[in-house]
Design an enzyme around this catalytic site. Structure first.
Site, PDB file in Angstrom:
ATOM      1  N   GLU A   1      -6.399   8.516  40.597  1.00 29.36           N
ATOM      2  CA  GLU A   1      -5.956   9.350  41.732  1.00 29.36           C
ATOM      3  C   GLU A   1      -4.438   9.470  41.758  1.00 29.36           C
ATOM      4  OE1 GLU A   1      -7.330   7.584  45.356  1.00 29.36           O
ATOM      5  OE2 GLU A   1      -9.408   7.563  44.648  1.00 29.36           O
TER       6      GLU A   1
ATOM      7  N   ASP B   1      -6.357 -10.842  36.706  1.00 29.38           N
ATOM      8  CA  ASP B   1      -6.597 -12.266  36.447  1.00 29.38           C
ATOM      9  C   ASP B   1      -8.097 -12.573  36.411  1.00 29.38           C
ATOM     10  OD1 ASP B   1      -5.298 -14.984  36.364  1.00 29.38           O
ATOM     11  OD2 ASP B   1      -6.548 -15.301  38.125  1.00 29.38           O
TER      12      ASP B   1
END
Ligand code: NOJ
Ligand code: MG
Length: 535
Positions: A272, A205
């Protein structure tokens, strides 16, 4: 060209679930996570690849959940963390990806950090997580600068101790100070929290907002000419052949260079995890070039491209949108994205004139969009051909309505009609009062009614999405046919796409029609406000 090793999001169709208006399981009038989970098979059958869910975190709901008071929990009105886990597991079993909303620009004023800031004195570390400043003028009674809130009115609110705090949105949405290392550290934990639970990505956002010009200087009056040094720079830039847009505003609160380090660090965190996790930026920047900076190879994977949503119903405008959007992302090697509607804008059938014509145009634009490379984002209810609703003023809840007196965004947020002949149309159990009233004439638009009608908008979306899976993933680059004025025409590999934006039926190029957005003329012509795919 997509290949089996491409990340899932590259050509995915995302479906935006506006959680409070999708499906209400407990009859409190607000959609919720269990409601969504129970309807996931509907989304699988519709043929989308992923859902993006708007914020469901604890929140006082002053901006429909974009005012988060706890980033790592679920608001009881929407369910529980266990419900979120069930939702994720069910979606994954159905082959759907799940993207959640992340709101890093501001917290709710009820977030523990802001509550601590209010309780602490000026100059304290608690206040340093936000943008507290002293005012100007006699007694500091004038706001620290001239910035306006996006929702109208000043972007500053004063506390009783005399300090002001910045909120680019509602007063209940204080902006964080991203130069304070505690802030990025907190959001890294938030990302990991949801990634560990299995989300496939984040919609970020106000991604262009996190950093403000350090001095928090005034925004220049846009009616006055820019200072001489800026004018000179612009002239040099243009002389060097650059296509600088003519009316760049002065935006010290948006799109500051420091923001990109945040997305670089998030890129590393996403990497990751297995499964090509992704982020999509909501970044309202001023130029295609500045938008593309958010999707450089080491930043976010996608950014919303709002250019089609801002374009009128016009073949030449659509062609320009396609050309400029593809050109914008090409230099950074990112995939383009497309969107016609979301929870912040007037629904596209209404923008295109409303009524039968508006819905026909909406379907035609959708069909053209779905043939383009990259990702398309659909907004719940567009597959039903819903139009903007004129919500009576006494029911409106958008903070922008309260701050400006303009109708605001409630008209595109009315709860979905699933079945039956009157409200709540299966949105919740019988007797539910939806948080915004549904129109009396929605019975023909329910999912159940449209499933029975092969000519319905819902059946059109299903057909188009099925055809997209078959034809578009393997297709080639876009070749625009530029000699037609009122007709948008392009080819992509085996596919020819024609969208008639003009007032008269037109001849179709050679080929077999595989999908049409509406009935074709019995002379084989393409009627106005209609699009087709041909092979
Ligand atoms: C963009 C969201 O889409 C909108 O609904 C919200 O009001 C603002 N950001 C503030 O968070
Ligand atoms: Mg509910």
């Amino acid at each position: 060209m997509s290949t089996p090793t491409d990340p899932w999001w590259k050509e995915a169709v995302f479906y935006q679930v506006y959680i409070r208006s999708f499906a209400d399981s407990d009859g409190d009038g607000l959609g919720d996570l269990p409601g969504l989970t129970s309807r996931l098979p509907y989304l699988r059958d519709l043929g989308v690849d992923a859902v993006w869910i708007t914020p469901f975190y604890p929140s006082p709901q002053h901006d429909a959940g974009y005012d988060v008071s706890d980033y790592v929990d679920v608001d009881p009105r929407f369910g529980s963390l266990a419900d979120a886990d069930t939702l994720l597991a069910t979606a994954h079993d159905l082959g759907l990806k799940v993207v959640v909303d992340l709101v890093p620009n501001h917290t709710s004023s009820e977030h523990a950090w802001f509550q601590a800031a209010l309780a602490a004195p000026p100059g304290s570390p608690e206040r340093a997580r936000y943008l507290f400043r002293t005012g100007k003028g006699r007694g500091g009674a004038t706001p620290p600068n001239n910035w306006q809130s996006v929702f109208g009115g000043p972007a500053w609110t004063r506390l009783t101790d005399g300090e002001w705090y910045l909120h680019l949105f509602d007063t209940t949405q204080p902006d964080l100070d991203w130069r304070n290392p505690e802030v990025p550290a907190m959001f890294e934990d938030v990302l990991r929290f949801w990634l560990d639970r299995g989300v496939d990505g984040f919609r970020v956002d106000v991604a262009h907002g996190l950093f403000k010009v350090k001095t928090l200087r005034d925004q220049r009056d846009l009616d006055k000419p820019p200072p001489a040094d800026e004018q000179r720079a612009k002239q040099q830039h243009e002389a060097a052949g650059s296509l600088v847009p003519q009316h760049l505003g002065d935006e010290p609160m948006w799109d500051q260079p420091e923001v990109h380090d945040v997305y670089r660090s998030w890129h590393r965190i996403l990497a990751e995890y297995d499964g090509d996790r992704m982020g999509v930026a909501e970044a309202w920047t001023q130029t295609p070039e500045s938008m593309a900076r958010y999707v450089r190879p080491d930043e976010l994977q996608q950014a919303f491209n709002f250019t089609w949503l801002q374009a009128p119903w016009s073949a030449s405008a659509f062609a320009e949108v396609i050309t400029s959007s593809l050109a914008a992302v090409a230099p950074v090697g990112a995939v383009p994205t497309w969107v016609l509607s979301n929870h912040d804008v007037i629904r596209h059938p209404t923008r295109y004139g409303g009524g039968q014509v508006g819905v026909a145009r909406g379907r035609a634009a959708t069909l053209a969009m779905l043939a383009l490379p990259g990702s398309s984002y659909l907004y719940q209810g567009e597959e039903l051909g819903l139009e903007e609703v004129d919500v009576p003023p006494e029911f409106r809840q958008d903070p922008a309505w309260f701050r400006t007196g303009k109708p605001g965004r409630d008209g595109c947020r009315v709860p979905l009609p699933w079945r039956g002949s009157r409200a709540p149309y299966g949105f919740g159990p019988a007797g539910t009062t939806p948080w915004l009233p549904q129109p009396d004439d929605w019975a023909p638009l329910t999912v159940a009614a449209q499933k029975k009608d092969p000519g319905s908008t819902l059946e059109f979306y299903r057909t188009a999405l099925r055809a997209r899976r078959r034809l578009v993933g393997l297709a080639e680059p876009v070749e625009l046919v530029t000699d037609r004025v009122t007709v948008l025409e392009f080819r992509r590999g085996p596919l020819t796409v024609v969208c008639n934006c003009g007032p008269r039926p037109v001849r179709l190029p050679a080929g077999e029609v595989v999908v049409a957005s509406g009935p074709l003329d019995d002379r084989g012509l393409l009627p106005p406000d209609t699009a087709v795919w041909l092979t």
